[in-house]
Structures are given as C-alpha cells and as structure tokens.
Design a protein around this motif. Structure first.
Motif, mmCIF file in Angstrom:
data_model
loop_
_atom_site.group_PDB
_atom_site.id
_atom_site.type_symbol
_atom_site.label_atom_id
_atom_site.label_comp_id
_atom_site.label_asym_id
_atom_site.label_seq_id
_atom_site.Cartn_x
_atom_site.Cartn_y
_atom_site.Cartn_z
ATOM 1 N N LYS A 124 8.717 -1.334 0.928
ATOM 2 C CA LYS A 124 9.243 -2.486 0.193
ATOM 3 C C LYS A 124 8.427 -2.727 -1.078
ATOM 4 N N LEU A 125 7.113 -2.657 -0.949
ATOM 5 C CA LEU A 125 6.239 -2.818 -2.109
ATOM 6 C C LEU A 125 6.393 -1.662 -3.090
ATOM 7 N N GLU A 126 6.495 -0.459 -2.532
ATOM 8 C CA GLU A 126 6.581 0.727 -3.380
ATOM 9 C C GLU A 126 7.869 0.739 -4.206
ATOM 10 N N ARG A 127 8.959 0.231 -3.634
ATOM 11 C CA ARG A 127 10.209 0.198 -4.394
ATOM 12 C C ARG A 127 10.061 -0.677 -5.640
ATOM 13 N N SER A 128 9.429 -1.833 -5.485
ATOM 14 C CA SER A 128 9.226 -2.696 -6.655
ATOM 15 C C SER A 128 8.248 -2.056 -7.639
ATOM 16 N N PHE A 129 7.297 -1.304 -7.102
ATOM 17 C CA PHE A 129 6.317 -0.599 -7.939
ATOM 18 C C PHE A 129 7.019 0.425 -8.830
ATOM 19 N N TYR A 130 7.855 1.268 -8.224
ATOM 20 C CA TYR A 130 8.517 2.333 -8.979
ATOM 21 C C TYR A 130 9.692 1.826 -9.802
ATOM 22 N N LEU A 154 4.160 7.815 6.864
ATOM 23 C CA LEU A 154 3.557 6.659 7.528
ATOM 24 C C LEU A 154 4.027 6.519 8.971
ATOM 25 N N GLU A 155 5.161 7.140 9.287
ATOM 26 C CA GLU A 155 5.639 7.171 10.673
ATOM 27 C C GLU A 155 5.417 8.519 11.327
ATOM 28 N N HIS A 156 5.522 9.606 10.548
ATOM 29 C CA HIS A 156 5.462 10.943 11.135
ATOM 30 C C HIS A 156 4.057 11.334 11.552
ATOM 31 N N ALA A 157 3.057 10.978 10.766
ATOM 32 C CA ALA A 157 1.686 11.374 11.072
ATOM 33 C C ALA A 157 1.228 10.721 12.370
ATOM 34 N N PRO A 158 0.416 11.415 13.153
ATOM 35 C CA PRO A 158 -0.012 10.844 14.436
ATOM 36 C C PRO A 158 -0.954 9.660 14.302
ATOM 37 N N TRP A 159 -1.715 9.605 13.186
ATOM 38 C CA TRP A 159 -2.685 8.530 13.024
ATOM 39 C C TRP A 159 -2.667 7.959 11.612
ATOM 40 N N LEU A 160 -2.726 6.635 11.544
ATOM 41 C CA LEU A 160 -3.041 5.925 10.310
ATOM 42 C C LEU A 160 -4.361 5.206 10.562
ATOM 43 N N ILE A 161 -5.225 5.180 9.576
ATOM 44 C CA ILE A 161 -6.492 4.463 9.704
ATOM 45 C C ILE A 161 -6.582 3.458 8.568
ATOM 46 N N ALA A 162 -6.481 2.191 8.911
ATOM 47 C CA ALA A 162 -6.599 1.123 7.917
ATOM 48 C C ALA A 162 -8.071 0.748 7.790
ATOM 49 N N THR A 209 -4.816 9.495 1.027
ATOM 50 C CA THR A 209 -5.219 8.115 0.760
ATOM 51 C C THR A 209 -4.013 7.357 0.226
ATOM 52 N N HIS A 210 -3.803 6.165 0.765
ATOM 53 C CA HIS A 210 -2.647 5.363 0.358
ATOM 54 C C HIS A 210 -3.131 3.952 0.073
ATOM 55 N N THR A 211 -2.832 3.446 -1.112
ATOM 56 C CA THR A 211 -3.311 2.117 -1.506
ATOM 57 C C THR A 211 -2.174 1.283 -2.092
ATOM 58 N N PRO A 212 -1.235 0.862 -1.243
ATOM 59 C CA PRO A 212 -0.169 -0.019 -1.744
ATOM 60 C C PRO A 212 -0.765 -1.342 -2.210
ATOM 61 N N LYS A 213 -0.189 -1.900 -3.246
ATOM 62 C CA LYS A 213 -0.702 -3.180 -3.754
ATOM 63 C C LYS A 213 0.434 -4.188 -3.849
ATOM 64 N N PRO A 214 0.224 -5.397 -3.330
ATOM 65 C CA PRO A 214 -0.948 -5.818 -2.544
ATOM 66 C C PRO A 214 -0.895 -5.254 -1.129
ATOM 67 N N MET A 215 -2.049 -5.177 -0.489
ATOM 68 C CA MET A 215 -2.123 -4.608 0.857
ATOM 69 C C MET A 215 -2.274 -5.678 1.930
ATOM 70 N N SER A 216 -2.028 -6.923 1.595
ATOM 71 C CA SER A 216 -2.254 -8.015 2.537
ATOM 72 C C SER A 216 -1.435 -7.871 3.819
ATOM 73 N N MET A 256 -8.127 0.409 2.109
ATOM 74 C CA MET A 256 -7.376 1.651 1.960
ATOM 75 C C MET A 256 -6.683 1.990 3.269
ATOM 76 N N LEU A 257 -5.604 2.744 3.155
ATOM 77 C CA LEU A 257 -4.919 3.265 4.332
ATOM 78 C C LEU A 257 -5.010 4.788 4.274
#
Length: 225
Positions: free
Chosen positions: A89-95, A119-127, A171-178, A195-196
């Motif tokens: 959702k954030l990325e769409r407004s970004f692009y 973000l769904e396919h990878a086995p792990w996300l680390i925030a 590395t993934h840094t959507p803004k804002p990341m709240s 960072m994500l």
C-alpha cells in the motif's frame, strides 16, 4: 583509562601477515558473492539458523554497550501477509509519485516496483527495531547513545551472518515503517522500525540487476594518508 572492572583479552588470535592477507581476501570473495535479490523460494529454513545469525548480530559494538536493538523474526504466514499488504500500500503511493522523479529515476536500473511478493514467499522476515531507552539489562530504562550507528552496525553483522550461513537477503525500508511496530506488537513509545530484512533461499528465477554489480573502486571509496 579510568578504573573499571575488566578481564584479560584471551580470545584474540594473531595470524602471520600472509595468513592475514589470505583471510582478508577470502572474506572479500565471500562478500562479493552477496547479492540483494527479489525472488525467494518458499523452502523452509530452520529456526536455529536464524537464531544463531541474530546472536551474531547481537555481538556488534554499540554506544555504552547498551545494545539498543530488537529483532523480530517473522515466520507466520498470517503476519507476513499483513506486512506485505501494508508495505505494498505504501509502495504504490511511493511509485505513483510520492518518491519524486529523481528518486524514481535512480531506481529504474534496479527494476523495482510496488509489488513485493517476496514478503510472503520468503520463509523469514526479520524486522529490526531501534530503542531510544534501555541499557545492558533488559529492565533498564536509561538513555541509549549512538542508536542509529549501533543498530546499523548490528544490521550489517546480521546481513553477513545470514550470507555466510548460506542464505540470500534483501534489505527493505518502506517509509513510513510504523505499521511494523503495530503488526509486530512493539512499544511505539520506545522503539522505531529500522529495517526489514528478507531471508531465505533464492527462487529459481532469481536475478541480479547489472546496475547492482557496479561497485566503486578502492580509490573512489578510500583515502590513505
């Protein structure tokens, strides 16, 4: 130095000059094989691998040794789905223009867009979260110092640990990341998403943008005086 409790340095290993150069060159070669990718397999990765890599990140130097970081390792499909939906959702407004023309032009050689299926396919996300207050004990509420620098160092350690373990990262840094604070259930008054990291095996269709393979020369990144 001021008087303080200490113990002898007893785990330092000294190498010959030839061995030092060999080890430095080997590490350079390993580092040159680290690439940010955007296609991940859903192959499982054991939790103990991620745990060990996070432990390595926790050895990073930090201001006053306060270790102002917290890592949320996300394996839950439901949580990963929530993160993808919020991030896209954030990325769409970004692009669609929020980023500005110059930033979007800089990203074109990488081929990125608002779609983040990894973000769904990878086995792990680390925030990765930074902490304004804390200390060497979990219950401490002291001011943390050099927080941004400290968390940056720990994140670098984590990326290298994951790479050396045999995993690919992004590395993934959507803004804002709240949204990460809410989804991960963290303290919004004390912690800030930093960072994500996406971690797992490369997908069979994983590629590397040619643009990302261009690295500045030693003369361009270093001065010896």
């Amino acid at each position: 130095m001021q008087e303080h409790k200490n113990q002898p340095l007893n785990d330092f290993i000294e190498y010959s000059h030839d061995e030092m150069l060999k080890r430095a060159e080997e590490f350079l070669a390993v580092s040159q094989r680290r690439h940010s990718i955007r296609s991940f397999s859903d192959r499982p990765v054991p939790k103990e691998i991620i745990e060990t890599c996070i432990k390595a990140a926790g050895t990073a130097p930090s201001g006053a040794n306060h270790q102002p970081w917290h890592f949320v390792a996300i394996h839950s499909s439901d949580v990963k789905k929530q993160i993808r939906e919020a991030a896209e959702k954030l990325e769409r407004s970004f692009y669609e223009g929020r980023a500005g023309e110059e930033w979007l032009d800089a990203l074109k050689p990488l081929g990125t867009d608002a779609s983040k299926p990894y973000l769904e396919h990878a086995p792990w996300l680390i925030a990765v979260f930074s902490q304004k207050k804390g200390g060497i004990s979990a219950d401490d509420k002291n001011t943390n110092y050099y927080v941004h620098e400290s968390v940056g160092l720990a994140t670098g350690f984590l990326i290298q640990a994951l790479h050396r373990a045999g995993l690919a990262t992004l590395t993934h840094t959507p803004k804002p990341m709240s949204f990460l604070t809410e989804i991960c259930g963290r303290d919004k008054d004390n912690e800030r998403p930093y960072m994500l990291l996406i971690a797992g095996y490369p997908g069979t269709d994983a590629t590397i943008p040619e643009h990302a393979l261009v690295k500045k020369s030693l003369d361009e990144i270093a001065t010896f005086i």
